[in-house]
Design an enzyme around this catalytic site. Sequence first.
Site, PDB file in Angstrom:
ATOM      1  N   ASP A  77      13.640  -1.104  -7.642  1.00  0.00           N
ATOM      2  CA  ASP A  77      13.764  -2.735  -7.660  1.00  0.00           C
ATOM      3  C   ASP A  77      15.327  -2.855  -8.244  1.00  0.00           C
ATOM      4  O   ASP A  77      15.397  -2.728  -9.537  1.00  0.00           O
ATOM      5  CB  ASP A  77      12.782  -3.304  -8.613  1.00  0.00           C
ATOM      6  CG  ASP A  77      11.593  -3.624  -7.539  1.00  0.00           C
ATOM      7  OD1 ASP A  77      11.799  -3.952  -6.618  1.00  0.00           O
ATOM      8  OD2 ASP A  77      10.522  -3.371  -8.225  1.00  0.00           O
ATOM      9  N   HIS A 108       9.107   2.897  -5.098  1.00  0.00           N
ATOM     10  CA  HIS A 108       9.830   1.674  -5.081  1.00  0.00           C
ATOM     11  C   HIS A 108      10.758   1.513  -6.069  1.00  0.00           C
ATOM     12  O   HIS A 108      10.301   1.494  -6.996  1.00  0.00           O
ATOM     13  CB  HIS A 108       8.804   0.532  -4.801  1.00  0.00           C
ATOM     14  CG  HIS A 108       9.077  -0.818  -4.399  1.00  0.00           C
ATOM     15  ND1 HIS A 108       9.540  -1.329  -3.135  1.00  0.00           N
ATOM     16  CD2 HIS A 108       9.763  -2.066  -5.227  1.00  0.00           C
ATOM     17  CE1 HIS A 108      10.025  -2.430  -3.073  1.00  0.00           C
ATOM     18  NE2 HIS A 108      10.056  -3.016  -4.207  1.00  0.00           N
ATOM     19  N   GLY A 115       2.441  -8.572  -7.956  1.00  0.00           N
ATOM     20  CA  GLY A 115       1.019  -9.084  -8.348  1.00  0.00           C
ATOM     21  C   GLY A 115      -0.110  -8.295  -7.259  1.00  0.00           C
ATOM     22  O   GLY A 115      -1.252  -8.573  -7.297  1.00  0.00           O
ATOM     23  N   ASP A 141       4.908  -7.349  -2.218  1.00  0.00           N
ATOM     24  CA  ASP A 141       5.461  -6.828  -3.265  1.00  0.00           C
ATOM     25  C   ASP A 141       5.367  -7.973  -4.423  1.00  0.00           C
ATOM     26  O   ASP A 141       5.866  -9.163  -4.302  1.00  0.00           O
ATOM     27  CB  ASP A 141       6.930  -6.433  -3.220  1.00  0.00           C
ATOM     28  CG  ASP A 141       7.648  -6.093  -4.194  1.00  0.00           C
ATOM     29  OD1 ASP A 141       7.256  -5.717  -5.454  1.00  0.00           O
ATOM     30  OD2 ASP A 141       8.915  -5.993  -4.270  1.00  0.00           O
ATOM     31  N   MET A 149       7.617 -11.098  -0.346  1.00  0.00           N
ATOM     32  CA  MET A 149       7.310 -11.220  -1.710  1.00  0.00           C
ATOM     33  C   MET A 149       6.385 -12.110  -1.992  1.00  0.00           C
ATOM     34  O   MET A 149       6.368 -13.127  -1.532  1.00  0.00           O
ATOM     35  CB  MET A 149       8.800 -11.854  -2.444  1.00  0.00           C
ATOM     36  CG  MET A 149      10.186 -11.055  -2.528  1.00  0.00           C
ATOM     37  SD  MET A 149       9.777  -9.574  -3.211  1.00  0.00           S
ATOM     38  CE  MET A 149       9.252  -9.731  -4.786  1.00  0.00           C
ATOM     39  N   GLY A 205       4.532  -7.743 -13.432  1.00  0.00           N
ATOM     40  CA  GLY A 205       3.548  -8.010 -13.972  1.00  0.00           C
ATOM     41  C   GLY A 205       3.129  -9.664 -13.838  1.00  0.00           C
ATOM     42  O   GLY A 205       2.569 -10.280 -14.546  1.00  0.00           O
ATOM     43  N   MET A 251      18.121  -5.120  -9.282  1.00  0.00           N
ATOM     44  CA  MET A 251      18.456  -6.396 -10.050  1.00  0.00           C
ATOM     45  C   MET A 251      19.754  -6.517 -10.430  1.00  0.00           C
ATOM     46  O   MET A 251      20.224  -5.832 -11.234  1.00  0.00           O
ATOM     47  CB  MET A 251      17.300  -7.016 -10.482  1.00  0.00           C
ATOM     48  CG  MET A 251      15.901  -6.572 -10.237  1.00  0.00           C
ATOM     49  SD  MET A 251      14.474  -7.513 -11.249  1.00  0.00           S
ATOM     50  CE  MET A 251      13.102  -7.056 -10.631  1.00  0.00           C
TER      51      MET A 251
HETATM   52  C1  DX5 Z   1       9.468  -8.052  -8.401  1.00  0.00           C
HETATM   53  C2  DX5 Z   1       9.791  -6.634  -7.927  1.00  0.00           C
HETATM   54  C3  DX5 Z   1       8.355  -5.998  -7.965  1.00  0.00           C
HETATM   55  C4  DX5 Z   1       7.656  -5.692  -9.166  1.00  0.00           C
HETATM   56  C5  DX5 Z   1       6.342  -5.909  -8.648  1.00  0.00           C
HETATM   57  O1  DX5 Z   1      10.542  -8.745  -8.330  1.00  0.00           O
HETATM   58  O2  DX5 Z   1      10.446  -6.739  -6.796  1.00  0.00           O
HETATM   59  O3  DX5 Z   1       8.544  -4.743  -7.164  1.00  0.00           O
HETATM   60  O4  DX5 Z   1       8.077  -4.283  -9.696  1.00  0.00           O
HETATM   61  O5  DX5 Z   1       5.596  -5.698 -10.179  1.00  0.00           O
HETATM   62  P1  DX5 Z   1       3.955  -5.924  -9.994  1.00  0.00           P
HETATM   63  O6  DX5 Z   1       3.268  -4.866  -9.138  1.00  0.00           O
HETATM   64  O7  DX5 Z   1       4.008  -5.716 -11.617  1.00  0.00           O
HETATM   65  O8  DX5 Z   1       3.791  -7.315  -9.722  1.00  0.00           O
HETATM   66 ZN    ZN Z   2      10.283  -4.985  -5.329  1.00  0.00          ZN
END
Ligand code: DX5
Ligand code: ZN
Length: 218
Positions: A35, A33, A177, A175, A137, A145, A37
């Site tokens: 991410d 995965h 936590g 996705d 989400m 985290g 941003m």
């Molecule tokens: C959050 C991301 C996630 C993130 C999840 O904005 O989309 O993919 O990496 O991270 P954990 O598993 O640490 O919550």
């Molecule tokens: Zn993600």
Amino acid sequence: MNRVIAPSILSANFENLKQDLLACEKAGADWIHVDVMDGHFVPNITFGPLIVEACKRSTSLPLDVHLMVEDPDSMIEAYAKAGADRLTVHQEACVHLDRTIQHIKSFNVKAGVSINPATSPIVLTEVIDQLDLVLVMTVNPGFGGQSFIPNSLKKIRTIRQEIRRLGLDTWLEVDGGISQATLPAVLEAGANAFVAGNAVFNHPEGIETAIRKIKEMF
Ligand code: DX5
Ligand code: ZN
């Protein structure tokens, strides 16, 4: 039901990303995965297409690219060409969601749509049958985290029911936590693709043990 784990490299060690990717592969991770941003849709900046290209060269696992960006249409081509196997956009960022989905598919890439914790699954009703994946989400996007938001369970159940009712085989991904502690609830609610960043890359016993322990719960 087929279930997959997708470690999120947001929490990986960028001093040696390839080593972490190989550990994921060795432990039986299914997808990687990524991410993305842009500092606008979410208050953080991460990976451009160059990093996706580097991941593509470093692993044979499919790249599950999550675009947390304000203007996904302008970036789809670059990420598709960089090697994304699946591109997920946010419903909240797409004025013409149907067109955006077709745009992703035009590059022969699987299309996903994500919804934030405050967004109702109703917004997916008219497009769900065109999707390879729905991403719920379970935190507010932007950072790894964070703590899982329990309210999202109801939404996961609703979307699973809709997927069943329509006889679709759409992935239902969660996705944010996700860990050994929160996995039983999301499994029970009907998710079948599990993103995990912190729980994999910062596990005290290492990446491989973390992935194996999660997969044992499937
Ligand atoms: C959050 C991301 C996630 C993130 C999840 O904005 O989309 O993919 O990496 O991270 P954990 O598993 O640490 O919550
Ligand atoms: Zn993600």
